[in-house]
Motif scaffolding. Sequence first.
Motif, short mmCIF file in Angstrom:
data_model
loop_
_atom_site.label_atom_id
_atom_site.label_comp_id
_atom_site.label_asym_id
_atom_site.label_seq_id
_atom_site.Cartn_x
_atom_site.Cartn_y
_atom_site.Cartn_z
N GLN A 56 9.54 -3.94 0.13
CA GLN A 56 8.15 -4.38 0.13
C GLN A 56 7.77 -4.83 -1.27
O GLN A 56 8.21 -4.25 -2.27
CB GLN A 56 7.22 -3.24 0.55
CG GLN A 56 7.39 -2.80 1.99
CD GLN A 56 6.83 -3.80 2.97
OE1 GLN A 56 5.64 -4.06 3.02
NE2 GLN A 56 7.73 -4.41 3.73
N SER A 57 6.89 -5.82 -1.35
CA SER A 57 6.32 -6.20 -2.64
C SER A 57 5.20 -5.23 -2.98
O SER A 57 4.65 -4.56 -2.10
CB SER A 57 5.77 -7.62 -2.57
OG SER A 57 4.64 -7.66 -1.71
N ILE A 58 4.83 -5.19 -4.25
CA ILE A 58 3.73 -4.30 -4.63
C ILE A 58 2.42 -4.78 -4.01
O ILE A 58 1.55 -3.98 -3.67
CB ILE A 58 3.60 -4.18 -6.17
CG1 ILE A 58 2.58 -3.09 -6.54
CG2 ILE A 58 3.28 -5.51 -6.80
CD1 ILE A 58 2.90 -1.71 -6.02
N SER A 59 2.28 -6.09 -3.80
CA SER A 59 1.06 -6.61 -3.14
C SER A 59 0.93 -6.06 -1.73
O SER A 59 -0.17 -5.70 -1.29
CB SER A 59 1.08 -8.14 -3.11
OG SER A 59 1.04 -8.67 -4.41
N ALA A 60 2.05 -5.99 -1.01
CA ALA A 60 2.02 -5.45 0.35
C ALA A 60 1.69 -3.95 0.34
O ALA A 60 0.95 -3.46 1.21
CB ALA A 60 3.36 -5.68 1.04
N ILE A 61 2.20 -3.25 -0.66
CA ILE A 61 1.90 -1.82 -0.78
C ILE A 61 0.42 -1.61 -1.07
O ILE A 61 -0.24 -0.75 -0.48
CB ILE A 61 2.76 -1.18 -1.89
CG1 ILE A 61 4.24 -1.21 -1.51
CG2 ILE A 61 2.32 0.25 -2.16
CD1 ILE A 61 4.60 -0.38 -0.30
N VAL A 62 -0.12 -2.41 -1.99
CA VAL A 62 -1.55 -2.31 -2.33
C VAL A 62 -2.41 -2.60 -1.10
O VAL A 62 -3.38 -1.89 -0.81
CB VAL A 62 -1.91 -3.26 -3.49
CG1 VAL A 62 -3.42 -3.31 -3.68
CG2 VAL A 62 -1.24 -2.81 -4.78
N GLN A 63 -2.05 -3.65 -0.35
CA GLN A 63 -2.84 -4.00 0.83
C GLN A 63 -2.77 -2.90 1.87
O GLN A 63 -3.77 -2.56 2.51
CB GLN A 63 -2.35 -5.31 1.43
CG GLN A 63 -3.28 -5.88 2.49
CD GLN A 63 -4.68 -6.16 1.94
OE1 GLN A 63 -4.84 -6.89 0.97
NE2 GLN A 63 -5.69 -5.55 2.55
N ALA A 64 -1.59 -2.30 2.04
CA ALA A 64 -1.45 -1.18 2.98
C ALA A 64 -2.33 -0.01 2.56
O ALA A 64 -2.96 0.65 3.40
CB ALA A 64 0.01 -0.75 3.06
N ALA A 65 -2.39 0.25 1.25
CA ALA A 65 -3.22 1.35 0.75
C ALA A 65 -4.70 1.07 0.97
O ALA A 65 -5.47 1.96 1.34
CB ALA A 65 -2.94 1.58 -0.73
N ILE A 66 -5.11 -0.18 0.77
CA ILE A 66 -6.50 -0.55 0.99
C ILE A 66 -6.86 -0.41 2.47
O ILE A 66 -7.90 0.16 2.83
CB ILE A 66 -6.76 -1.99 0.50
CG1 ILE A 66 -6.68 -2.06 -1.03
CG2 ILE A 66 -8.13 -2.49 0.98
CD1 ILE A 66 -6.71 -3.47 -1.59
N ASP A 67 -5.99 -0.91 3.35
CA ASP A 67 -6.26 -0.89 4.78
C ASP A 67 -6.29 0.53 5.36
O ASP A 67 -6.92 0.77 6.39
CB ASP A 67 -5.20 -1.70 5.53
CG ASP A 67 -5.29 -3.20 5.23
OD1 ASP A 67 -6.34 -3.63 4.71
OD2 ASP A 67 -4.32 -3.92 5.51
N THR A 68 -5.60 1.47 4.71
CA THR A 68 -5.54 2.85 5.20
C THR A 68 -6.37 3.81 4.34
O THR A 68 -6.21 5.02 4.44
CB THR A 68 -4.08 3.35 5.26
OG1 THR A 68 -3.48 3.21 3.97
CG2 THR A 68 -3.27 2.55 6.28
N ASP A 69 -7.23 3.25 3.49
CA ASP A 69 -8.10 4.05 2.61
C ASP A 69 -7.31 4.98 1.70
O ASP A 69 -7.70 6.13 1.45
CB ASP A 69 -9.10 4.88 3.45
CG ASP A 69 -10.09 4.01 4.20
OD1 ASP A 69 -10.50 2.97 3.64
OD2 ASP A 69 -10.43 4.35 5.35
N ARG A 70 -6.20 4.47 1.16
CA ARG A 70 -5.38 5.28 0.25
C ARG A 70 -5.18 4.58 -1.10
O ARG A 70 -4.24 4.89 -1.83
CB ARG A 70 -4.01 5.57 0.90
CG ARG A 70 -4.12 6.40 2.17
CD ARG A 70 -2.77 6.57 2.86
NE ARG A 70 -1.90 7.50 2.15
CZ ARG A 70 -0.67 7.81 2.58
NH1 ARG A 70 -0.19 7.28 3.70
NH2 ARG A 70 0.08 8.65 1.89
#
Length: 387
Positions: free
Chosen positions: A156-170
Motif C-alpha cells: 500500500q502507498s502511504i496515501s492509501a493508508i492515510v485515506q483508510a485511517a480517515i475513512d475509519t476515524d483512525r
Amino acid sequence: MRFLSSRKTIGEERLLWSRDVRFARLLKFHVAGARELELESGMVVIAPASELTDARAAEIAATVHSPAYGLVTLDASLDEGSRYLSAMSAAVLQSGLADRIGMAQSGQVIQTKTLDYFFNMRNVHQIALQPIIELATGKLHEYECLFRPHMPMLPQSISAIVQAAIDTDRSIELDRFIVRLILARTGEIEADRRQRGEPPLRFAINFTPASLLDPSFEAKSFAAMVADVGLRPNQITLECTEQQAVSDIVPLIRQVKAIRRLGFGFAVDDAGAGYASFSLIASLKPTVIKIDRDIAHGIARDDAKQALVEAFVSFGRRIGARLLAEGIEKRADLATLTALGVDLGQGYLIGKPAIEPAEPRSFQALQLGAGRGLGRQARRQRVAAAD
C-alpha cells in the motif's frame, strides 16, 4: 518473519481467511509453501493453489470443529496490492464474518484489516528523506520525512493508508504512530551529526488536520516530544495535508498560531488540489505553501498552470509565506518555476527519497541544458577511454 519476505510468486495462489487462529495455523502447517499473517481479529493464509485446495481446507477444518472461513483464488490480472486486498475482502465476506460484525459489502472491512496489518508491522516500516532546496541557489533547505509502509502481503502507498485511517476515524491513531517513529529516526540522525560536528538539519513532517487538533499534539506537548529526541522547534516544519476536510477552522487557526509561536514552521500541503481555498490558507498564515505536483508537472508548456502559480506567488508574498513546488522532474519545469518566483522545490530531478539524508543534485546539474552537456561529456570520456 520469513513468510513476509519479498519473493517471486510461482503459479496461481489462493488466500484463506478465518477468525479461528488455531485452524489457520494448523492449515499453514499442513500445506506446502504456505505463509500466514495474523491480525487482531483473524488470520490469513496464502499458498499455491495446487496445495491450498477446497478439499484440503475442509479436511483440516473438520479436525477443529469446522470453523467458518473463506477461501478464494487470487486474481493474477490485478496489481499486487489490489490482488491481495480484493482476495481478503472476498474471503472475509465468504466466511460470513462481515455479516456478523455489521459490515457486509463494505469497503471499511478492508481498510480496517489493512490498518491492523500496518500497525502490526511497526518494526519494518521505513522513513525516507527527500531534499528540498532553495531554487535560486540550489542550497539545501530541509528534508521531507516520507513514511514508507513495508507491507509485503498487502502493498500500500502511504496515501492509501492515510485515506483508510480517515475513512475509519483512525487518522489520529495513525499520526501518533507515524510521528513517533519519524521523531525517533530524525533524533538518531541529529545525534550522529552532532557526534561528527556537522550542522543540524531541518525536517518536514506530515499531519492530518484532525491530528493537529488532538490534545496529544497540542503545541507544548508536541514541543516536549521534539525535545525528548534532541531536536528544536525551529528544525521542524509541520505539513498539514489537504486530504481531509476541516469542519471548524477556528480551533485549527489557534493551534497553528500556537505552534508557530514556539518556533515551528507550518506548511499547507498540496495547495490547489485539496480542500484548502485561498481564504483558508490566508487564515492559517503558513510559513510555506506547497504547490501540488500536478500543477508543477509540465508547467513549462502550460500557460494556465503558469498563471495559477503566479497567483500563488503573489498571494504568498502578501501573507508572508514561501512557495514550494513538489514533484519537479524536468529542468524546463524547474527553470519556469524559478522564473515565476517560486522559492523552494523538491522532486526526483533534485533528489530522490533515501533512507539516509543525501545531498541534492548540484546546482549546476539542475540548470536547463545541463543534461545534454553532461551526456556529451560522458560520451567524450567513453571515446577517450576506448582510444
